[in-house]
Scaffold this active site. Sequence first.
Site, PDB file in Angstrom:
ATOM      1  N   ILE A 115       0.805  -1.284  -0.010  1.00  0.00           N
ATOM      2  CA  ILE A 115       0.152  -0.226   0.092  1.00  0.00           C
ATOM      3  C   ILE A 115       0.728   1.227   0.042  1.00  0.00           C
ATOM      4  CG2 ILE A 115      -1.792   1.213   1.295  1.00  0.00           C
ATOM      5  CD1 ILE A 115      -2.372  -1.427   2.501  1.00  0.00           C
ATOM      6  N   CYS A 116       0.606   2.333  -0.757  1.00  0.00           N
ATOM      7  CA  CYS A 116       1.217   3.515  -0.953  1.00  0.00           C
ATOM      8  C   CYS A 116       0.149   4.502  -0.163  1.00  0.00           C
ATOM      9  CB  CYS A 116       1.426   3.932  -2.377  1.00  0.00           C
ATOM     10  SG  CYS A 116       2.156   5.731  -2.441  1.00  0.00           S
ATOM     11  N   LEU A 117       0.324   4.686   1.021  1.00  0.00           N
ATOM     12  CA  LEU A 117      -0.131   5.834   1.795  1.00  0.00           C
ATOM     13  C   LEU A 117       0.764   6.523   2.794  1.00  0.00           C
ATOM     14  CD1 LEU A 117      -3.207   7.071   2.441  1.00  0.00           C
ATOM     15  CD2 LEU A 117      -3.248   5.110   4.300  1.00  0.00           C
TER      16      LEU A 117
END
Length: 185
Positions: A115-117
Site C-alpha cells: 500500500i502507498c499511503l
Amino acid sequence: MLTLASKLKRDDGLKGSRTSASTSDSTRRVSVRDKLLVKEVAELEANLPCTCKVHFPDPNKLHCFQLTVSPDEGYYQGGKFQFETEVPDAYNMVPPKVKCLTKIWHPNITETGEICLSLLREHSIDGTGWAPTRTLKDVVWGLNSLFTDLLNFDDPLNIEAAEHHLRDKEDFRDKVDEYIKRYAR
C-alpha cells in the site's frame, strides 16, 4: 477487547501490592503499545466511517486486526476490501504494518497487497508520514480514503494501473469491476 482492558486494570492494581518477590516485573508490565491500543481501539470503534468494519480475530491481541472497507462511491463501489494490520512493539514511534488481502486493480495498492499511503511511511518526503501523534483512527480513515479522495494516479505504486487509467478510463473501470466481481465480494 475487554479482556486486555481487564488485564491492564488488574495489572495497575498489582502495582502497589507486590505479593511475591519471585514474580518478575515482566509478567506484570504492559507495553506502552498495549496501553495505547486499549484507548485507541475504543476511540476507533466509536468513530469508524460507515464504510468500514474492524475485526479482532483474538480479542487479547489488539495489535493484530482486520479492516474491511466497503466503498459506497467511486470506482470501487460495491467491493469489500480486506486489510490486515499489525501494530509493532515500537508503536507509536513507528507506523502499523498494513497489507491489502484482497486482490485489487488500484494505482496505490499493488496486486500483492503493498500500500502507498504516506501516513504508513516512517519517513515521508511530503511531510505527511507517520508521527507519534497519529492513531489507528488516522490509519483506518486513510485506508478508507484510498478509495475516494486519496485515490492518486499521479504518484502510483502500481504504475501499470495508473497508466491504464491514463490510457483508457472506461477500460480501467471495466478491469476494476472485473476484479471486484472476482475477488472482492
